[in-house]
Design a protein around this motif. Structure first.
Motif, PDB file in Angstrom:
ATOM      1  N   TYR A 175      40.606  38.702  32.352  1.00 26.43           N
ATOM      2  CA  TYR A 175      41.498  37.546  32.265  1.00 26.43           C
ATOM      3  C   TYR A 175      42.276  37.338  33.562  1.00 26.43           C
ATOM      4  O   TYR A 175      43.269  36.603  33.581  1.00 26.43           O
ATOM      5  N   ASN A 176      41.827  37.970  34.632  1.00 27.11           N
ATOM      6  CA  ASN A 176      42.503  37.896  35.933  1.00 27.11           C
ATOM      7  C   ASN A 176      43.929  38.451  35.876  1.00 27.11           C
ATOM      8  O   ASN A 176      44.800  38.036  36.644  1.00 27.11           O
ATOM      9  N   ILE A 177      44.134  39.393  34.964  1.00 26.90           N
ATOM     10  CA  ILE A 177      45.426  40.067  34.864  1.00 26.90           C
ATOM     11  C   ILE A 177      45.323  41.404  35.585  1.00 26.90           C
ATOM     12  O   ILE A 177      44.404  42.185  35.331  1.00 26.90           O
ATOM     13  N   ARG A 178      46.259  41.640  36.467  1.00 26.26           N
ATOM     14  CA  ARG A 178      46.262  42.870  37.249  1.00 26.26           C
ATOM     15  C   ARG A 178      47.327  43.814  36.705  1.00 26.26           C
ATOM     16  O   ARG A 178      48.463  43.395  36.479  1.00 26.26           O
ATOM     17  N   VAL A 179      46.959  45.064  36.493  1.00 28.16           N
ATOM     18  CA  VAL A 179      47.859  46.048  35.902  1.00 28.16           C
ATOM     19  C   VAL A 179      47.923  47.261  36.825  1.00 28.16           C
ATOM     20  O   VAL A 179      46.891  47.828  37.188  1.00 28.16           O
ATOM     21  N   ALA A 180      49.136  47.643  37.186  1.00 25.82           N
ATOM     22  CA  ALA A 180      49.303  48.721  38.165  1.00 25.82           C
ATOM     23  C   ALA A 180      50.385  49.697  37.731  1.00 25.82           C
ATOM     24  O   ALA A 180      51.375  49.314  37.111  1.00 25.82           O
ATOM     25  N   SER A 181      50.186  50.949  38.076  1.00 26.63           N
ATOM     26  CA  SER A 181      51.256  51.944  37.947  1.00 26.63           C
ATOM     27  C   SER A 181      51.753  52.294  39.340  1.00 26.63           C
ATOM     28  O   SER A 181      50.966  52.575  40.243  1.00 26.63           O
ATOM     29  N   LEU A 182      53.060  52.237  39.498  1.00 26.83           N
ATOM     30  CA  LEU A 182      53.711  52.564  40.768  1.00 26.83           C
ATOM     31  C   LEU A 182      54.506  53.847  40.556  1.00 26.83           C
ATOM     32  O   LEU A 182      55.393  53.906  39.709  1.00 26.83           O
ATOM     33  N   CYS A 183      54.161  54.882  41.321  1.00 20.11           N
ATOM     34  CA  CYS A 183      54.698  56.226  41.101  1.00 20.11           C
ATOM     35  C   CYS A 183      55.544  56.670  42.286  1.00 20.11           C
ATOM     36  O   CYS A 183      55.028  57.267  43.240  1.00 20.11           O
ATOM     37  N   PRO A 184      56.853  56.411  42.253  1.00 17.18           N
ATOM     38  CA  PRO A 184      57.700  56.842  43.363  1.00 17.18           C
ATOM     39  C   PRO A 184      57.995  58.336  43.301  1.00 17.18           C
ATOM     40  O   PRO A 184      58.047  58.937  42.222  1.00 17.18           O
ATOM     41  N   LEU A 216      56.732  44.221  45.093  1.00 15.01           N
ATOM     42  CA  LEU A 216      56.443  42.866  45.578  1.00 15.01           C
ATOM     43  C   LEU A 216      55.047  42.795  46.185  1.00 15.01           C
ATOM     44  O   LEU A 216      54.314  41.814  45.978  1.00 15.01           O
ATOM     45  N   LEU A 217      54.664  43.810  46.942  1.00 11.77           N
ATOM     46  CA  LEU A 217      53.315  43.855  47.500  1.00 11.77           C
ATOM     47  C   LEU A 217      52.268  43.794  46.396  1.00 11.77           C
ATOM     48  O   LEU A 217      51.301  43.020  46.471  1.00 11.77           O
ATOM     49  N   ILE A 218      52.465  44.599  45.362  1.00 12.89           N
ATOM     50  CA  ILE A 218      51.515  44.611  44.244  1.00 12.89           C
ATOM     51  C   ILE A 218      51.425  43.228  43.607  1.00 12.89           C
ATOM     52  O   ILE A 218      50.333  42.754  43.264  1.00 12.89           O
ATOM     53  N   ALA A 219      52.571  42.582  43.452  1.00 13.65           N
ATOM     54  CA  ALA A 219      52.621  41.301  42.742  1.00 13.65           C
ATOM     55  C   ALA A 219      52.088  40.137  43.552  1.00 13.65           C
ATOM     56  O   ALA A 219      51.767  39.087  42.979  1.00 13.65           O
ATOM     57  N   THR A 220      51.992  40.292  44.869  1.00 17.50           N
ATOM     58  CA  THR A 220      51.654  39.150  45.719  1.00 17.50           C
ATOM     59  C   THR A 220      50.331  39.310  46.468  1.00 17.50           C
ATOM     60  O   THR A 220      50.034  38.522  47.362  1.00 17.50           O
ATOM     61  N   LEU A 221      49.553  40.312  46.107  1.00 15.18           N
ATOM     62  CA  LEU A 221      48.215  40.401  46.685  1.00 15.18           C
ATOM     63  C   LEU A 221      47.389  39.183  46.289  1.00 15.18           C
ATOM     64  O   LEU A 221      47.658  38.551  45.250  1.00 15.18           O
ATOM     65  N   PRO A 222      46.379  38.831  47.057  1.00 17.84           N
ATOM     66  CA  PRO A 222      45.478  37.766  46.614  1.00 17.84           C
ATOM     67  C   PRO A 222      44.930  38.081  45.222  1.00 17.84           C
ATOM     68  O   PRO A 222      44.710  39.254  44.900  1.00 17.84           O
ATOM     69  N   GLU A 223      44.738  37.062  44.405  1.00 19.15           N
ATOM     70  CA  GLU A 223      44.354  37.288  43.010  1.00 19.15           C
ATOM     71  C   GLU A 223      43.070  38.100  42.874  1.00 19.15           C
ATOM     72  O   GLU A 223      42.874  38.804  41.886  1.00 19.15           O
ATOM     73  N   ARG A 224      42.209  38.042  43.876  1.00 22.37           N
ATOM     74  CA  ARG A 224      40.956  38.794  43.805  1.00 22.37           C
ATOM     75  C   ARG A 224      41.148  40.283  44.076  1.00 22.37           C
ATOM     76  O   ARG A 224      40.215  41.088  43.932  1.00 22.37           O
ATOM     77  N   LEU A 227      45.955  46.465  43.265  1.00 23.95           N
ATOM     78  CA  LEU A 227      46.321  47.867  43.388  1.00 23.95           C
ATOM     79  C   LEU A 227      46.555  48.380  41.977  1.00 23.95           C
ATOM     80  O   LEU A 227      47.431  47.884  41.269  1.00 23.95           O
ATOM     81  N   SER A 228      45.794  49.377  41.558  1.00 23.03           N
ATOM     82  CA  SER A 228      45.917  49.826  40.170  1.00 23.03           C
ATOM     83  C   SER A 228      46.765  51.087  40.020  1.00 23.03           C
ATOM     84  O   SER A 228      47.305  51.340  38.941  1.00 23.03           O
ATOM     85  N   HIS A 229      46.904  51.877  41.095  1.00 27.74           N
ATOM     86  CA  HIS A 229      47.679  53.116  41.016  1.00 27.74           C
ATOM     87  C   HIS A 229      48.158  53.461  42.414  1.00 27.74           C
ATOM     88  O   HIS A 229      47.352  53.587  43.340  1.00 27.74           O
ATOM     89  N   LEU A 230      49.467  53.564  42.565  1.00 26.22           N
ATOM     90  CA  LEU A 230      50.014  53.779  43.896  1.00 26.22           C
ATOM     91  C   LEU A 230      51.116  54.830  43.842  1.00 26.22           C
ATOM     92  O   LEU A 230      52.043  54.723  43.035  1.00 26.22           O
ATOM     93  N   ILE A 231      51.017  55.848  44.695  1.00 26.34           N
ATOM     94  CA  ILE A 231      52.056  56.871  44.836  1.00 26.34           C
ATOM     95  C   ILE A 231      52.857  56.557  46.089  1.00 26.34           C
ATOM     96  O   ILE A 231      52.306  56.387  47.179  1.00 26.34           O
ATOM     97  N   LEU A 232      54.175  56.456  45.920  1.00 21.62           N
ATOM     98  CA  LEU A 232      55.070  56.134  47.024  1.00 21.62           C
ATOM     99  C   LEU A 232      55.971  57.329  47.273  1.00 21.62           C
ATOM    100  O   LEU A 232      56.733  57.749  46.392  1.00 21.62           O
TER     101      LEU A 232
END
Length: 238
Positions: A175-184, A216-224, A227-232
């Motif tokens: 459905y073109n929905i992007r789901v990500a976990s951000l792990c600080p 914000l980076l995760i939310a504003t990437l091109p729709e195609r 980022l599904s999992h990111l450790i910060l």
């Protein structure tokens, strides 16, 4: 304005990471629905957003209570007409050895840290699926990628969030929905950091604004792109 006319729900929005995300997303043009337990802090957030020309709904509520979640989602749609971004940020930790942790403390961490993510995701997704677009960002933790002494239950809830995120991503990407976990890693907030004999320096750990910029980076990437999992991590916390 990278999020012009987007609508974002942010939980745990009255302070720390959640507040930083709400403020940054509003600055970038998003209309904000802010959820937290402390009404006074929510009112301060609303004032800050509106003083900068933004729009903000506030909801005093408990993310683990189904009726509270349904109210937030429905009133957001009634007011703004859609939901483009969900940031599941609400969470807390109690740092004790397992033998000292009470069943009530266990239940409360599971309820807020994991049940809340489930409930908001469940009730937001139908609107995103109908729109054929959306972004869900689950603020997890580096503790959700490794075991940490005296954080067994908190860590387990964040492992659960990461597994839930990965599975939901596969369910809704069509459905073109992007789901990500951000792990600080360590963040300089009121949230308790791991106690120890050699804690990280507060001036070197991550700031809430660093996590907000990453969200914000995760939310504003091109729709195609997703980022599904990111450790910060802090670059050099000592």
């Amino acid at each position: 304005m990278l999020l012009k006319d987007k609508v974002a729900i942010v939980t745990g929005a009255s302070r720390g990471i959640g507040k930083a995300i709400a403020l940054l997303f509003s600055k970038e043009g998003a209309k904000i629905s802010a959820v937290a337990r402390t009404e006074e802090d929510l009112k301060k957030l609303k004032s800050e957003i509106e003083a900068s020309g933004g729009e903000c709904l506030i909801f005093k509520g408990d993310v683990s209570k189904e009726d509270d979640v349904k109210k937030v989602v429905q009133e957001t749609v009634d007011k703004f007409g859609r939901i483009d971004i969900l940031v599941n940020n609400a969470g807390f930790g109690i740092y004790k050895p397992v033998v000292e942790l009470t069943a009530e403390e266990f239940d409360s961490m599971v309820a807020v840290n994991f049940r809340g993510v489930f409930l908001f995701t469940k009730y937001v997704l139908p609107y995103m699926m109908k729109q054929n677009s959306g972004v869900i960002i689950n603020i997890s933790s580096i503790a959700g990628t490794l075991g940490v002494k005296n954080m067994a239950v908190y860590s387990a809830t964040k492992w659960a969030v990461n597994g839930f995120t990965e599975s939901i991503m596969h369910e809704v990407r069509e459905y073109n929905i992007r789901v990500a976990s951000l792990c600080p890693g360590s963040v300089d907030t009121n949230f308790s950091n791991v106690a120890g004999s050699n804690p990280p320096s507060r001036d070197k750990v991550l700031k809430p604004e660093d996590v907000a910029q990453t969200a914000l980076l995760i939310a504003t990437l091109p729709e195609r792109a997703m980022l599904s999992h990111l450790i910060l991590r802090p670059t050099n916390p000592r």
